[in-house]
Design an enzyme around this catalytic site. Sequence first.
Site: not given
Ligand code: HAS
Ligand code: CU
Length: 553
Positions: A234, A380-382, A230, A443-444
């Site tokens: 980060y 999700h992760f792409h 996990h 997947r996979r």
């Molecule tokens: Fe995830 C599975 C939950 C973030 C990557 N994640 C994965 C896997 C990968 C991955 C690679 O709870 C698959 C692993 C595998 O092969 O099995 N993930 C989360 C949660 C977050 C999250 C709660 N993941 C990431 C990030 C990754 C990443 C970052 C890579 C860099 N993820 C999961 C969970 C799984 C999971 C389960 C397991 C699923 C399963 O069953 O296998 C959070 O940290 C996300 C928080 C993000 C936000 C978005 C904030 C937005 C921002 C952009 C600002 C935009 C601006 C433009 C400023 C709250 C900062 C604005 C302009 C305007 C005008 C609008």
């Molecule tokens: Cu995770």
Amino acid sequence: MSTPIVAESKGFELPREQLAVIRWNIIFGFAIFAIGVLFGLDQAFNYAKVDLIKDYPGIHSYYQGLTLHGVLNALVLTTAFANGFVALTTARGLGRKLNGALLRIAFWLLLIGSLLAAFAMLTGQASVLYTFYAPLQAHWTFYLGLALVVISTWVTSANQIVTLRNWRREHRGERIPLMAFMSVATYLMWDIASAGIAIEVVFLLLPWSLGLTAGTDPLLTRTLFWFTGHPIVYFWLLPIYISWYGMIPKQAGGALFSDTLTRIAFVMFILLVPVGFHHQFTDPGIPVGLKYASAVLTFGIFFPSLMTAFAVMYALEIAGRRAGAKGLVSWFFRIPWNNPSLSAQVLAMLAFFLGGISGLMNASFSMNLRVHNTAFIPGHFHLTLGTAVALSYMGIAYWLIPYLYGRSLWSPRLGVIQSFVYFGGVLIFSRGMMMGGMEGMPRRTQLALASYNLPAWHIPGIMAAIGGTIMFVSVALFFVNLVMTVAAGEEAAQGDVPFTETVQPPAQTGWEAKLDALRYWVVASVALSLIVYGPFLIAYLPPHLNIRPLQFP
Ligand code: HAS
Ligand code: CU
């Protein structure tokens, strides 16, 4: 009011030989990326039931290709980029050179480790996927190689700590400059996070693959893997946050409004390391209460990213208003979209909104049962890793490569086009994958050869193939620009690392100043990890320590 002591340095230059090592890291990372994306194409086509992998020379199986895609892109590229880029931001933040020997050692470890792992994968002896846990077994060179890659990150962290110590000696009582704070915090978080994988590899997988132990325990290796698996996200994300907080406001012509908020976000990432159980919601043998607790903690990691979203959005708004925007949303269109570094990263942010929301769905204990092991997860992760991070790497490269080579970017216009093409591609790709995933598209799985298929997977599969192809073409355009810049870019005086000033300078006293006491956050994070993982391991380990060979009927 006393004048604040702001130790941000200006007009910074790193010794040539250190800059060269940073350049090797970045170039090596992108070379790996070039190979990694080749193996993405067949993955995308597989969902449209087209079997491309059989035409890849020397590749014998779908899983060999998938492992190469995941390990090269998600593990090697990311580490190479972080080791190089964050070393640079540490030096730039502190305004001093790094330890040259440690910098070189880290690079050699990374290089040798990656080559060992690549050897195992290319010879078909490590088709265990990038989530490498038992019972799948790889050749020992794969595990040893990845262990060296991890050690290279520890050496990088040690380099930061040594450099920070030296800086502190000369700047007693001063706040750590923000860019250095973010850089050091990123690697401290990773030092704790990587313990799981290190223990898994050194004590379980490596001896097992060498034939020194007769077997190993799958649930234990999974748990140790996901302890790291996990927070490794980060480790991918935070170098990008350094750019989004520390550079993008400057590149857009805006400013970062809060130094303190930025530091709190990074501290939260250090604290919230132990949430890996949300990858094991469907694993038997882990108490349900622990899974629920992990789901709640996982919702906690939403906050630092939401804080980031609003902070960066506000920085962009400041930029747009400075450029004359008056309306509610018109500022968004007034930021310098013709700068490819900015366009790529702002599009990466937009994708991250969608990626973050899908993360919340994954994290919901009950929703996860619907999406786990389906195409929804790569969807999700792409958006997160594959776009928020990878497209930001490309965006950063648009200034970093010219900076490292003293040349101007070959075609800024092509860079802008490339970033939009990638963004369009991933929206189609991930939408398809998520749609299919909701209908149970796995997947996979080599769907191209599967004897079963659902009509509901048809359109999603085609979307994945089309979106994936567009992303692939976009990355090819990126490489054209990169190669042409190095080969034929006009020579230009070396610029500076884009460096943001904050609207409010860091407070010198009070609770805010205490945020810099990084060692306390590290201790708190280790303690939280022990609270979450300790009872489970204490209960689980004794009956499972007597490891016997796996028995198959
Ligand atoms: Fe995830 C599975 C939950 C973030 C990557 N994640 C994965 C896997 C990968 C991955 C690679 O709870 C698959 C692993 C595998 O092969 O099995 N993930 C989360 C949660 C977050 C999250 C709660 N993941 C990431 C990030 C990754 C990443 C970052 C890579 C860099 N993820 C999961 C969970 C799984 C999971 C389960 C397991 C699923 C399963 O069953 O296998 C959070 O940290 C996300 C928080 C993000 C936000 C978005 C904030 C937005 C921002 C952009 C600002 C935009 C601006 C433009 C400023 C709250 C900062 C604005 C302009 C305007 C005008 C609008
Ligand atoms: Cu995770």
